[in-house]
Design an enzyme around this catalytic site. Structure first.
Site: not given
Ligand code: BES
Ligand code: MN
Ligand code: ZN
Length: 493
Positions: A276, A350
């Site tokens: 990230k 997931r």
């Molecule tokens: N934990 C995150 C989701 C999240 C992001 C929650 C920001 C709250 C604030 C999750 O594991 C994630 O990183 N999801 C990705 C999925 C994508 C790669 C398809 C996302 O939401 O960017």
């Molecule tokens: Mn994630």
């Protein structure tokens, strides 16, 4: 905090650190308010006449109580005359404890038990009041060298008739409030304290305290035996071992199918190899708030000894990059036998959930509800007001929506249509773990739906509701309120 219900009389001579009064926008005083106003030399009427107090829901004003036995008066606005909406009642209760928290008042007396709230009874009001009192008293102190000053309020007396139903409402409010605070505390703990093993130890400690709770913890060796290839792929880059935590509460009849709660417990989500960006990455310590809500709910269930069976399961892991981490393009085999092409290691929630959802079929559940900070896309769709709700059974979705309305911890249903499933197609596995830029919260839910075909299932995406950012940064304890209302409804309570 001590709560009591008393039919208060002689309002003008009440001894209290704070008398709390409600006023509507028409500024009409009831007989109790009039008596207090008279004893205090007309300060109330003067303030209202001066026009400084609009009396909108959430408005609050502290006044000196010179002449009364009480030390202060707190004026709360109820808005337009007539019944309050449940939302406005919650605003009023929030304002009450916010203002009291700014004072040194140890005792407060709440007049105006005659408040009317649309479609809500007196028990609901009391429950929400007790719950708000408990959540307002929460302070995070664990990693501070000097603890912050705690609130002063110790005793709240509510003007009303004591009785069994009021007593139960107060007890429920306290238990739910404490469950919410427990979830907030776990969410707020930093990732170097709150690891998967830490969560497991919290669950074990809960099991030692309660005879009706059986706790078992599966380690990575056991996960390998169970062929949990998806869950294990997430922990592959991490030095902290993953844990699958199982809490079985037997409060109902033996053999009665349990309500199963599954929590996403990523104690830190860096994104893994699909790392990230740095901004706000600290907030990814909150990626275990689903797990925290399961633990908080179990605590409240235990406190109230609900007459049902509840199984809480937590999939706990970190998501970190390293030389042993899973790479984009890797294909893994889930416990269900379905293969997954990991297109983005940041879609890890997931992956830990799908194996856990396969695992929980062994409990022959009545219903399975998973709770997860699953997608940023859900935050885009619903913001921080509603959790995203998905289900393969409309009656279950309706029950959860109703529980959200009743508790004030609301959810909003999103579609789980077949049309979205093809976004998960992969050339190299049964499915990819991401579905492209469109409808990200929905395709995440569609992924989970492929592992939950054999039972009644709902998914709560709490990415927007589990914590607040900015200066108020901190875990909210949601959706413990919603889950507890759902379980209370199942208990016939
Ligand atoms: N934990 C995150 C989701 C999240 C992001 C929650 C920001 C709250 C604030 C999750 O594991 C994630 O990183 N999801 C990705 C999925 C994508 C790669 C398809 C996302 O939401 O960017
Ligand atoms: Mn994630
Ligand atoms: Zn995550």
């Amino acid at each position: 905090m001590n709560f009591s219900l008393q039919l208060l009389t002689n309002h003008a001579t009440l001894t209290s650190d704070c008398i709390v009064l409600t006023v509507a926008t028409d500024h009409k005083l009831d007989s109790a308010a009039k008596a207090i106003d008279k004893a205090c030399g007309g300060v109330l009427q003067q303030t209202l006449d001066a026009g400084d107090f609009a009396a909108k829901p959430g408005d609050a004003m502290l006044l000196p109580a010179t002449g009364c036995q009480a030390k202060r008066l707190l004026l709360l606005g109820t808005g337009e005359p007539g019944a309050l909406s449940p939302q406005n009642y919650l605003k009023l209760v929030e304002a009450l404890f916010r203002e009291l928290g700014r004072t040194k008042a140890k005792t407060a007396h709440l007049l105006g038990s005659a408040l009317e709230v649309e479609a809500r009874d007196c028990a609901w009001q009391l429950q929400q009041l007790a719950q708000a009192a408990v959540t307002a008293s929460y302070r995070y102190t664990r990693t501070l060298s000097k603890p912050r000053e705690a609130g002063s309020l110790r005793k709240l007396v509510v003007d009303g008739k004591p009785g069994a139903s009021s007593k139960r409402a107060l007890a429920q409010g306290v238990a739910i409030g404490q469950g919410i605070n427990a979830a907030r505390e776990l969410g707020n703990l930093p990732g170097n304290v709150c690891t998967p093993s830490y969560l497991a130890n919290q669950a074990r400690a809960l099991g030692r305290k309660h005879a009706k709770l059986k706790v078992s913890v599966l380690d990575e060796k056991k996960m390998r035996e169970l062929k949990m290839g998806a869950l294990l792929s997430v922990t592959a880059g991490s030095a902290q071992p993953a844990r699958l935590i199982v809490m079985e509460y037997r409060g109902g009849k033996t053999g009665e199918a349990p309500q199963v709660l599954v929590g996403k417990g990523i104690t830190f989500d860096s994104g893994g190899i699909s790392i990230k960006p740095g901004a706000k990455m600290d907030e990814m310590k909150f990626d275990m708030c689903g797990a925290a809500s399961v633990l908080g709910t179990m605590e409240a269930v235990l406190a109230l000894e609900l007459p049902i069976n509840v199984v809480g399961v937590i999939a706990a892991s970190e998501n970190l990059p390293s030389g042993t981490a899973t790479k984009p393009g890797d294909v893994v085999t889930s416990m269900s036998g379905q293969t997954i092409e990991i297109l983005n290691t940041d879609a890890e929630g997931r992956l830990v959930l799908c194996d856990t959802l396969t695992y929980v079929a062994r409990f022959k559940p009545d219903t399975v509800i998973d709770i997860a900070t699953l997608t940023g896309a859900c935050v885009v769709a619903l913001g921080s007001h509603a959790s995203g709700l998905y289900s393969n059974q409309q009656d279950l979705a309706d029950q959860l929506l109703a529980a959200g309305q009743q508790s004030g911890d609301r959810a909003w249903q999103m579609p789980l249509w077949e049309d979205y499933q093809k976004q998960l197609d992969s050339n190299f596995a049964d499915m990819g773990n991401v579905g492209g830029p469109e409808a990200g919260s929905i395709t995440a839910a569609c992924f989970l739906a492929r592992y939950t075909k054999d039972y009644r299932w709902a998914h709560l995406d709490i990415a927007g509701t589990a914590w607040l950012g900015g200066t108020a940064k901190g875990a909210t304890g949601r959706p413990v309120g919603l889950l507890m209302q759902y379980l209370l409804d199942r208990s016939g309570a």
